[in-house]
Motif scaffolding. Structure first.
Motif, PDB file in Angstrom:
ATOM      1  N   THR A 282      26.750 -11.660 -70.578  1.00  0.00           N
ATOM      2  CA  THR A 282      27.414 -12.844 -70.317  1.00  0.00           C
ATOM      3  C   THR A 282      27.961 -12.744 -70.862  1.00  0.00           C
ATOM      4  N   SER A 283      29.065 -13.861 -71.161  1.00  0.00           N
ATOM      5  CA  SER A 283      30.624 -14.325 -72.104  1.00  0.00           C
ATOM      6  C   SER A 283      30.648 -15.902 -71.940  1.00  0.00           C
ATOM      7  N   PRO A 284      31.556 -15.512 -72.932  1.00  0.00           N
ATOM      8  CA  PRO A 284      31.996 -17.135 -72.838  1.00  0.00           C
ATOM      9  C   PRO A 284      32.422 -17.683 -71.773  1.00  0.00           C
ATOM     10  N   VAL A 285      32.252 -19.240 -71.654  1.00  0.00           N
ATOM     11  CA  VAL A 285      33.509 -19.666 -70.004  1.00  0.00           C
ATOM     12  C   VAL A 285      33.427 -20.447 -70.540  1.00  0.00           C
ATOM     13  N   SER A 286      35.622 -21.603 -70.916  1.00  0.00           N
ATOM     14  CA  SER A 286      35.133 -23.542 -70.666  1.00  0.00           C
ATOM     15  C   SER A 286      36.280 -23.577 -69.302  1.00  0.00           C
ATOM     16  N   SER A 287      36.724 -24.241 -69.023  1.00  0.00           N
ATOM     17  CA  SER A 287      37.279 -24.804 -68.161  1.00  0.00           C
ATOM     18  C   SER A 287      37.748 -23.891 -66.976  1.00  0.00           C
ATOM     19  N   TYR A 288      37.088 -24.159 -65.662  1.00  0.00           N
ATOM     20  CA  TYR A 288      38.217 -23.017 -64.704  1.00  0.00           C
ATOM     21  C   TYR A 288      39.401 -23.270 -63.989  1.00  0.00           C
ATOM     22  N   PHE A 289      39.787 -24.652 -63.978  1.00  0.00           N
ATOM     23  CA  PHE A 289      40.384 -24.640 -63.550  1.00  0.00           C
ATOM     24  C   PHE A 289      41.538 -25.334 -64.474  1.00  0.00           C
ATOM     25  N   SER A 290      42.941 -24.801 -64.611  1.00  0.00           N
ATOM     26  CA  SER A 290      43.958 -24.928 -66.460  1.00  0.00           C
ATOM     27  C   SER A 290      43.584 -26.042 -65.944  1.00  0.00           C
ATOM     28  N   GLY A 291      44.774 -27.377 -66.807  1.00  0.00           N
ATOM     29  CA  GLY A 291      45.278 -28.425 -67.246  1.00  0.00           C
ATOM     30  C   GLY A 291      46.353 -28.656 -65.806  1.00  0.00           C
ATOM     31  N   GLY A 292      46.726 -30.000 -65.838  1.00  0.00           N
ATOM     32  CA  GLY A 292      48.308 -29.769 -65.091  1.00  0.00           C
ATOM     33  C   GLY A 292      48.171 -30.665 -63.546  1.00  0.00           C
ATOM     34  N   ASN A 293      48.275 -29.994 -62.560  1.00  0.00           N
ATOM     35  CA  ASN A 293      48.100 -31.049 -61.308  1.00  0.00           C
ATOM     36  C   ASN A 293      46.997 -30.331 -60.488  1.00  0.00           C
ATOM     37  N   SER A 294      46.257 -30.765 -59.744  1.00  0.00           N
ATOM     38  CA  SER A 294      45.011 -29.963 -58.947  1.00  0.00           C
ATOM     39  C   SER A 294      45.466 -30.528 -57.189  1.00  0.00           C
ATOM     40  N   ASP A 295      46.809 -30.222 -57.026  1.00  0.00           N
ATOM     41  CA  ASP A 295      46.812 -29.762 -55.783  1.00  0.00           C
ATOM     42  C   ASP A 295      46.171 -28.531 -55.114  1.00  0.00           C
ATOM     43  N   ALA A 296      46.107 -28.935 -54.143  1.00  0.00           N
ATOM     44  CA  ALA A 296      45.782 -27.456 -52.937  1.00  0.00           C
ATOM     45  C   ALA A 296      46.519 -27.742 -51.185  1.00  0.00           C
ATOM     46  N   ILE A 297      46.552 -26.280 -50.911  1.00  0.00           N
ATOM     47  CA  ILE A 297      47.354 -25.909 -49.913  1.00  0.00           C
ATOM     48  C   ILE A 297      46.552 -25.225 -48.812  1.00  0.00           C
ATOM     49  N   ILE A 298      46.471 -25.138 -47.385  1.00  0.00           N
ATOM     50  CA  ILE A 298      45.856 -24.450 -46.900  1.00  0.00           C
ATOM     51  C   ILE A 298      46.729 -23.655 -46.855  1.00  0.00           C
ATOM     52  N   THR A 299      45.753 -22.546 -46.299  1.00  0.00           N
ATOM     53  CA  THR A 299      46.387 -20.743 -46.352  1.00  0.00           C
ATOM     54  C   THR A 299      46.341 -20.981 -45.043  1.00  0.00           C
ATOM     55  N   ASP A 300      47.065 -19.546 -44.423  1.00  0.00           N
ATOM     56  CA  ASP A 300      46.761 -19.417 -43.199  1.00  0.00           C
ATOM     57  C   ASP A 300      46.034 -17.571 -43.548  1.00  0.00           C
ATOM     58  N   ARG A 301      45.468 -17.111 -44.587  1.00  0.00           N
ATOM     59  CA  ARG A 301      44.848 -16.151 -44.562  1.00  0.00           C
ATOM     60  C   ARG A 301      43.177 -16.435 -43.982  1.00  0.00           C
ATOM     61  N   LEU A 302      42.704 -15.703 -43.841  1.00  0.00           N
ATOM     62  CA  LEU A 302      41.773 -16.192 -43.228  1.00  0.00           C
ATOM     63  C   LEU A 302      40.006 -15.215 -44.352  1.00  0.00           C
ATOM     64  N   ARG A 303      39.012 -16.368 -44.293  1.00  0.00           N
ATOM     65  CA  ARG A 303      38.426 -15.849 -45.679  1.00  0.00           C
ATOM     66  C   ARG A 303      37.519 -14.479 -45.353  1.00  0.00           C
ATOM     67  N   ALA A 304      36.815 -15.310 -43.890  1.00  0.00           N
ATOM     68  CA  ALA A 304      35.450 -14.853 -43.439  1.00  0.00           C
ATOM     69  C   ALA A 304      35.875 -14.580 -41.642  1.00  0.00           C
ATOM     70  N   THR A 305      34.774 -14.145 -41.186  1.00  0.00           N
ATOM     71  CA  THR A 305      35.018 -13.959 -40.330  1.00  0.00           C
ATOM     72  C   THR A 305      33.711 -14.516 -39.486  1.00  0.00           C
ATOM     73  N   PRO A 306      32.989 -14.838 -38.328  1.00  0.00           N
ATOM     74  CA  PRO A 306      31.493 -14.856 -37.709  1.00  0.00           C
ATOM     75  C   PRO A 306      31.219 -13.347 -37.688  1.00  0.00           C
ATOM     76  N   LYS A 307      29.725 -12.926 -37.779  1.00  0.00           N
ATOM     77  CA  LYS A 307      29.214 -12.154 -38.012  1.00  0.00           C
ATOM     78  C   LYS A 307      29.791 -11.053 -39.209  1.00  0.00           C
ATOM     79  N   GLY A 308      30.278 -11.533 -40.050  1.00  0.00           N
ATOM     80  CA  GLY A 308      30.761 -11.041 -41.317  1.00  0.00           C
ATOM     81  C   GLY A 308      29.235 -11.739 -42.579  1.00  0.00           C
ATOM     82  N   THR A 309      30.327 -11.294 -43.623  1.00  0.00           N
ATOM     83  CA  THR A 309      29.733 -11.488 -44.604  1.00  0.00           C
ATOM     84  C   THR A 309      30.134 -13.070 -45.367  1.00  0.00           C
TER      85      THR A 309
END
Length: 362
Positions: free
Chosen positions: A174-201
């Protein structure tokens, strides 16, 4: 502070052997909580970080060599009326059990998982290692609030050949924690990388899944974005999830849509909670395929969800030179309602009518 490698002193450790699990609570080096708080930052961090080392566990094992392991993320939160409570640890216990089975490990009993989480938090809190509730957190809907992060994880036995783990450890720190996302923008971008494949984990909260996620999120941050979003591995068309969170789109039609679960998407506990809350609000909720084109043209509000993220609004989504801004870049009404409801239940400012919170006797 977000995540910090500053483990509290009491750690739970269990080992599988001879067909059963045997657990123990280990008290790592520490001073009194107020004495540690009065130390200089460097000295305090050095002491806290020293708790991360274990001389009696193997360095070379299937986890360190091949990423063969799984983990969970849970929060214990200070309550407005005093004390601490853990958000839905039974659901994490169930997912941890399924993850271990999915990796062909002997699974850890769900009841022991919840008991160990509660007891680890309790023992640390008894020594003063816990946050106290602050009324000022209510002013920003608990976005700056502190909590205790509970990290259960597996560590394989010693081994260097590619293999499964038949005698793992389960650790809870266990450990102390506060906000995960820091202040500033909350913009997102779609990446070309692949996180997971069918039959994977992808459906398992496996350590190895987060290598690609870490790379993609770093690349997004380097480009000025808060978060990255993954597409499916087959069609490169349908949205799946963020770097470490599920994602929701509140469409102009009034439908709240989130990608349907399968073997490539993690079944988030916060995700399931949001779906239940949306139904209570009589919002039409759908779990289905969502193309990036639909998400960028038909969405009026967007947010990501997770233990660390809570329900964090996304103000824009970019892909292939296009940018969609949601709700003029402001937090939407539904997003605010869901975020505030979850936080209110978690911190005890709203009644827990669903029995989601497990109180820690302190």
């Amino acid at each position: 502070m977000a995540f910090a490698l500053s483990s509290y002193p009491v750690v739970y450790r269990a080992k599988y052997g001879d067909g059963k699990w045997s657990g123990e609570y280990i008290e790592k080096p520490h001073k009194k909580a107020d004495e540690e708080a009065a130390m200089g930052e460097a000295e305090r961090d050095a002491l806290a970080d020293s708790r991360n080392f274990y001389a009696d566990m193997p360095l070379v094992n299937y986890t360190t060599q091949y990423g063969l392991g799984c983990f969970e993320g849970i929060k214990a939160l200070p309550q407005k009326n005093g004390g601490l409570a853990i958000f839905r640890p039974d659901r994490n216990a169930s997912r941890f059990y399924r993850s271990m089975k999915g990796l062909y490990m002997p699974p850890f009993p769900e009841d022991e998982f919840v008991k160990a989480c509660v007891e680890t938090v309790k023992r640390n809190a008894a020594m003063g290692f816990k946050p106290s509730y602050k009324a000022e957190w209510e002013k920003d809907s608990f976005q700056s609030a502190d909590s205790i992060y509970i990290r259960p994880f597996t560590l394989a036995e010693g081994g260097i050949g590619v293999n499964i783990s038949s005698a793992p450890w389960v650790m809870i720190v266990t450990s102390p924690v506060s906000s995960y996302f820091s202040g500033g923008n909350s913009d997102a971008i779609i990446t070309d990388r692949l996180r997971a494949t069918p039959k994977g984990t992808g459906w398992i909260k496996a350590a190895s899944n987060y290598v690609i996620a870490a790379l993609a999120k770093h690349e997004a941050a380097e480009a000025g974005f808060m978060e990255c979003v993954f597409l499916d591995a087959i069609n490169h068309k349908y949205i799946e999830e963020g770097s470490s969170c599920n994602i929701f789109f509140y469409l102009k039609s009034g439908e709240l849509a989130t990608p349907e679960l399968g073997d490539t998407i993690l079944p988030g506990i916060t995700r399931a909670s949001i779906i239940e809350l949306a139904k209570d609000l009589k919002v039409k909720i759908s779990e289905r395929k969502i193309s990036w084109e639909e998400a960028m043209t038909e969405t009026k509000e967007c947010f990501v969800s997770g233990t660390a993220a809570g329900a964090t609004p996304i103000e824009s989504l970019s892909y292939q030179g296009k940018k969609a801004v949601f709700n003029s870049g402001k937090v939407g009404e539904l997003t605010s309602k869901i975020r505030d409801t979850i936080k209110g239940i978690q911190y005890g400012t709203l009644p827990d009518t669903k029995g989601w919170m497990v109180h820690v006797p302190v």
